[in-house]
Design an enzyme around this catalytic site. Structure first.
Site, mmCIF file in Angstrom:
data_model
loop_
_atom_site.group_PDB
_atom_site.id
_atom_site.type_symbol
_atom_site.label_atom_id
_atom_site.label_comp_id
_atom_site.label_asym_id
_atom_site.label_seq_id
_atom_site.Cartn_x
_atom_site.Cartn_y
_atom_site.Cartn_z
ATOM 1 N N LYS A 125 42.347 -4.288 14.752
ATOM 2 C CA LYS A 125 41.562 -3.556 13.751
ATOM 3 C C LYS A 125 40.776 -2.424 14.399
ATOM 4 O O LYS A 125 40.500 -1.399 13.758
ATOM 5 C CB LYS A 125 40.657 -4.502 12.971
ATOM 6 N N ASN A 184 34.226 2.198 16.929
ATOM 7 C CA ASN A 184 35.592 2.701 17.036
ATOM 8 C C ASN A 184 35.871 3.798 16.011
ATOM 9 O O ASN A 184 36.520 4.795 16.323
ATOM 10 C CB ASN A 184 36.574 1.537 16.884
#
Length: 335
Positions: free
Chosen positions: A193, A258
């Site tokens: 993810k 991220n």
């Protein structure tokens, strides 16, 4: 409960988990690599470097000694970055007794070996210690957990009794823990993810809109699922908290490191400059390469992961990567 708990890693997530347990009145020792951070937390009851503004519970103690953090503990929570986990485990190995429950809360794939954290643990630790491995994962920004906002996660172990013990340990009125036996699926979901979140951030940085983000999340989930199934995971895991749940949060939330990396790349910054601005680790940068190589080794088609790898590590222009995804050969939708 009279359990003694060590938490290895005093970043935002390690500090949050240690504080959550200490707020329950448990005996918790938090290990930090930086001696000066240990002294600061002792003096101020705040981790200003990684979790500013959050008061740390009186029951929480701090150390720079792995021996003090690990010896005689009933639970050991592992929150070191995935790329240094092997080295940390090697130092911990002689300190751990059989029966200690290991709770991995790091999300990544080791770059040199392409191993997940449970595989690294099995390779480094004696079998009688590694057998009590578990993983805690799911959609859980550290700051929101620290502020006791309702959160749900998964504790996975091949031994249902271990998963249930971790569930009981961590559950609070604001932190709900489900159990699972699919360690591989939970670990792959947690690692991959982060890569898709970089892609979503790139899309946002380019100003491509909500349609693009939704497509990346959906097709990214397909990539995560395909890789997981090739490694023995269960498909339903990726529809749950450790799969879709964590993916949606990390691809859309402003607290996602991220996604932030991807957004700044999409806005034209160089990766070295982006990482130079960050105090905390964005696991997706290294995991993009691990996942890309793992996909090539297993023969699993992962086009989004491939493009993220190329943007991060081969200097492919972000907009070109998007156009290459959109102009791939036409095909039926499949998982």
């Amino acid at each position: 409960m009279s359990e003694r708990i060590g938490v290895i890693g005093a970043g935002s997530w390690g500090t949050t988990l240690a504080n959550l347990l200490a707020r329950k009145g448990l005996d918790v020792t938090l290990w930090a690599y930086e001696a000066e951070l240990v002294e600061e937390m002792r003096a101020t009851r705040v981790n200003s470097l990684f979790l500013p503004g959050i008061e740390l519970a009186p029951a929480l103690s701090f150390t720079n000694s792995l021996e003090e953090a690990a010896t005689g503990k009933d639970f050991l929570v592992l929150v070191s970055p995935s790329q240094v986990m092997r080295g940390v485990l090697a130092q911990l190995a002689p300190l751990l007794r059989p029966g200690v429950v290991l709770v991995n809360a790091s999300k990544g794939i080791e770059l040199d070996t392409l191993m997940t954290m449970d595989q690294v643990c099995a390779a480094v630790l004696p079998p009688e210690v590694a057998r009590c491995f578990s993983v805690l994962s799911g959609p859980s920004f550290a700051r929101e957990v620290s502020l006791e906002m309702p959160t749900a996660v998964v504790a996975a172990s091949g031994d249902p009794a271990v998963a249930a013990a971790v569930q009981r340990l961590f559950t609070t009125p604001s932190f709900r823990v489900y159990t699972n036996t699919d360690v591989v699926g939970v670990e792959i979901g947690g690692a991959l993810k982060n890569v898709i979140a970089v892609a979503a951030g790139i899309s946002d940085g380019l100003g491509l809109g909500h349609n693009t983000r939704a497509a990346l999340i959906t097709r990214g989930l397909a990539e995560m699922t395909r890789l997981g199934l090739s490694m023995g995971a269960q498909p339903e895991t990726f529809a749950g908290l450790a799969g879709m749940g964590d993916l949606v949060l990390t691809c859309t939330g402003d607290l996602s490191r991220n996604r932030t990396v991807g957004m700044k790349l999409g806005q034209g910054m160089k990766l070295a400059d982006v990482l130079g601005e960050m105090r905390m680790v964005a696991e997706g940068v290294k995991t993009a390469e691990s996942a890309y190589r793992l996909a090539r080794r297993t023969g699993v088609e992962m086009p989004i992961t491939e493009k993220v790898y190329q943007v991060l590590h081969e200097d492919k222009p972000a907009r070109q990567a998007v156009m290459e995804l959109m102009t791939r050969d036409l095909k039926a939708e499949r998982w």
